[in-house]
Design a protein around this motif. Structure first.
Motif, short mmCIF file in Angstrom:
data_model
loop_
_atom_site.label_atom_id
_atom_site.label_comp_id
_atom_site.label_asym_id
_atom_site.label_seq_id
_atom_site.Cartn_x
_atom_site.Cartn_y
_atom_site.Cartn_z
N GLN A 388 0.80 -1.22 0.07
CA GLN A 388 -0.09 -0.06 0.03
C GLN A 388 0.75 1.32 0.12
OE1 GLN A 388 -2.81 -0.35 -0.87
NE2 GLN A 388 -4.42 -1.02 0.75
N ALA A 397 -3.43 2.10 -4.87
CA ALA A 397 -2.57 1.89 -3.59
C ALA A 397 -3.23 2.90 -2.72
CB ALA A 397 -1.01 1.71 -4.02
N ASN A 448 5.04 -1.65 -8.63
CA ASN A 448 3.71 -2.26 -7.74
C ASN A 448 4.24 -3.78 -7.65
OD1 ASN A 448 1.76 -0.01 -7.75
ND2 ASN A 448 2.31 -0.05 -9.88
N ASN A 452 -2.75 -5.19 -7.01
CA ASN A 452 -3.50 -4.60 -6.00
C ASN A 452 -5.00 -5.18 -5.95
OD1 ASN A 452 -4.49 -3.21 -7.80
ND2 ASN A 452 -3.77 -1.22 -7.21
N ASP A 456 -6.03 -8.03 0.46
CA ASP A 456 -5.15 -7.86 1.89
C ASP A 456 -5.29 -8.57 2.97
OD1 ASP A 456 -3.97 -6.55 4.08
OD2 ASP A 456 -4.36 -4.48 3.61
N TYR A 463 -6.59 -4.69 -2.11
CA TYR A 463 -5.60 -3.75 -1.78
C TYR A 463 -6.06 -2.70 -2.30
CZ TYR A 463 -1.97 -6.89 -0.10
OH TYR A 463 -1.44 -8.01 0.69
N ASN A 464 -6.56 -2.54 -3.56
CA ASN A 464 -7.05 -1.57 -4.14
C ASN A 464 -8.33 -0.80 -3.76
OD1 ASN A 464 -8.10 0.30 -6.18
ND2 ASN A 464 -8.13 -1.12 -7.81
#
Length: 592
Positions: A388, A397, A448, A452, A456, A463-464
């Motif tokens: 992140q 991120a 990256n 993402n 997570d 993550y996005n």
């Protein structure tokens, strides 16, 4: 803005994934070439300036701001970035530093065209095997690491970690809420002309003409255009020409071969009946209709981007162009902004998640000191916090927990500061996090590490941040509601494309093009110049005969230069790429 190109446009050939666990050998015996396995002196933890040779970076010099403070606090490291993109000269900087025997302490480099083999053989990157103890976040990426071994021609050692790894299926789209490509238009003007149906790409032209006429009438300005082009990303051909074939599943790929998502077609880029020339004919017709910005032949990307910000351009190839420039919160509330329209026969090319990473990897320099500390830093880049904090906000991120986002009511949400910072507003970071402007202090690595769209583990959501429910719940502006009403209630573009069967997913295979001979490389350079020039001349031809004359003359010229030999190399590479795609699909299926 060139960072966007590196992230969004130049990653088609190298995919990603996450397979099993890493073998953590601690053998410290000598190992010959490639950095060796000698034990190094103990790290006393003292301050360390780390030189990063980074082929993706668009910034050169010391990392500043909040990311610099974060890295300093965690590792007592100061990052100093050496960027070939900024220094210029193509491979000159790589060649110069290679000849000197030291690329840098950390190396971010691609494995295409034999570069990876070269840096390993020359000892410019180290075997990381002795330093992997405690690298817990890298354990998931054995498949990617093994793939890199093959790329560098080794059966042993750990020579780096590929970026953009993922644990998603290679047939799962890698994009979150927006595709990489798509026909994005000023939706407010599309609405004003009655939401006309667009059956094929060519049917878009009269719609754009109506939109341009209406926009000029509404604004009283004669410098509003449907389309604006630019030259500074041109390479083997006119770069803008690759975007329209992507609406039909064809991706910019291996040299002068245009190939589609399912591997059923591979054709010459210069074929008069091919998908690339179809795109040039579209631009030419648009130019003759008065729809193309006359500055297109002389402006660069940044100049063009400013025109989008001013509302002067009505069509965008990419969401991260039109939407990023114009879709402010104020405009969206007013019902203004870029959204994707649907062409009846389109199938948008979508990059599949890449189980074994892209062609670019992160390694440690062969002459670097405190290699164990550098490996701990790399491991952190692949951790939830590192993903992140170091990733691109353009790619979703969320930044630094506590500063730009937090967990509230059991789900991640952006902080008030984060809403402003991630929207690109100029905001200053509190002193406790390092001070300075947020964007100025963001990671300049332009890396990256993990796709993402993946989950997570600390939040159990992607993550996005653009995919978080807390963000999707905000899609209630006048612009969003009107677009959603015409897209079957889909909240995002990717949701619409998936539900309507309008995605052509390119399997996320990892593939490196082999180094080509100096003869082919020289010939390719000559061909490139001729093709690029002809593309622009054809687009601005006065009629069909002029277009055909320019193109046929160029084809004859490059055939004389040896185009067929270059094309055969590219076709062989394309066939190998198709095999790699099939292999990764089978590998993932067997794994399941």
């Amino acid at each position: 803005m060139h960072a966007q190109k590196a992230r969004k446009l130049a990653v088609w050939i190298r995919p990603v994934a996450v397979l099993s666990a890493l073998s953590m050998s601690l053998t410290l015996g000598a190992c010959g070439s490639g950095g060796g396995r000698k034990a190094e002196e103990a790290d006393d933890g003292s301050p360390m300036t780390v030189e990063v040779f980074d082929q993706l970076a668009n910034y050169q010099g010391r990392q500043k701001g909040w990311f610099a403070k974060l890295v300093k606090d965690k590792f007592n490291i100061t990052l100093n970035i050496v960027a070939p993109n900024v220094a210029g000269g193509g491979n000159t900087l790589f060649d110069t530093r290679s000849a000197a025997g030291n690329l840098g302490d950390l190396v971010v480099i691609g494995s295409n065209d034999g570069q990876a083999r070269k840096v390993v053989k020359a000892g410019l990157v180290a075997d990381l095997t002795p330093y992997m103890k405690g690298a817990t976040h890298l354990k998931a990426y054995q498949g990617a690491i093994d793939q890199l071994k093959g790329d560098v021609g080794r059966k042993d050692g750990i020579w780096g970690i590929p970026i953009s790894v993922s644990d998603l299926s290679p047939t799962e789209p890698s994009e979150g809420v927006e595709p990489t490509f798509g026909p994005f238009v000023r939706w407010d003007y599309y609405k004003e002309v009655g939401y006309p149906r667009v059956s094929t790409l060519e049917d878009l032209l009269p719609v754009l003409k109506k939109m341009q006429d209406r926009a000029r009438q509404d604004t009283g300005r004669s410098d509003v255009y449907a389309l604006s082009l630019f030259k500074d990303w041109d390479d083997q051909a006119m770069q803008n020409g690759f975007q329209l074939p992507a609406f039909y599943g064809y991706a910019e790929g291996t040299g002068y071969v245009m190939s589609n998502a399912d591997g059923s077609d591979a054709q010459s880029l210069i074929s008069p009946d091919g998908v690339y020339v179809r795109a040039l004919k579209f631009f030419n017709k648009a130019q003759r209709m008065g729809l193309v910005d006359p500055d297109s032949t002389t402006q660069n990307y940044d100049t063009m981007f400013s025109k989008y910000q001013q509302g002067k351009i009505l069509f965008s190839f990419w969401p991260w162009l039109g939407q990023a420039a114009y879709n402010t919160e104020t405009h969206r509330k007013e019902g203004k902004g870029f959204m994707m329209l649907s062409i009846d026969d389109m199938k948008i090319a979508s990059k599949g998640a890449q189980p074994n990473g892209t062609s670019t990897f992160i390694g440690v320099g062969g002459k670097a000191k405190n290699k164990a500390r550098l490996v701990r830093f790399i491991d952190w880049l692949y951790s939830p916090e590192g993903i992140q904090a170091s990733g691109s906000q353009t790619n979703g991120a969320a930044g630094l927990k506590g500063l730009t986002w937090k967990v509230e009511g059991g789900r991640p949400v952006l902080t008030d500061f984060g809403v402003k910072a991630l929207a690109g507003e100029k905001v200053n970071v509190p002193g406790e996090y390092g001070g300075g402007g947020y964007s100025d202090g963001a990671s300049q690595l332009n890396v990256n590490t993990v796709l993402n769209k993946g989950t997570d583990p600390s939040t159990k959501v992607p993550y996005n941040y653009q995919m978080w429910d807390s963000e999707l719940d905000k899609r209630t502006t006048a612009l969003d509601r009107d677009w959603q009403a015409h897209m079957g209630g889909a909240r995002t573009t990717m949701e619409y494309l998936a539900k309507s069967g309008k995605l052509a997913v390119i399997p996320g295979a990892s593939y490196s093009t082999p180094k080509e001979s100096s003869v082919i490389s020289t010939t390719r350079g000559q061909v490139k110049t001729a093709v690029v020039n002809a593309c622009w001349q054809a687009v601005f031809a006065k009629d069909d005969d002029g277009f055909d004359s320019v193109w046929s003359t160029m084809v004859k010229n490059v055939e004389g230069l040896g185009f067929q030999k270059v094309y055969q190399v590219d076709m062989d590479n394309t066939k190998s790429l198709f095999k790699a795609r099939k292999a990764i699909e089978k590998q993932y299926a067997d794994r399941k």
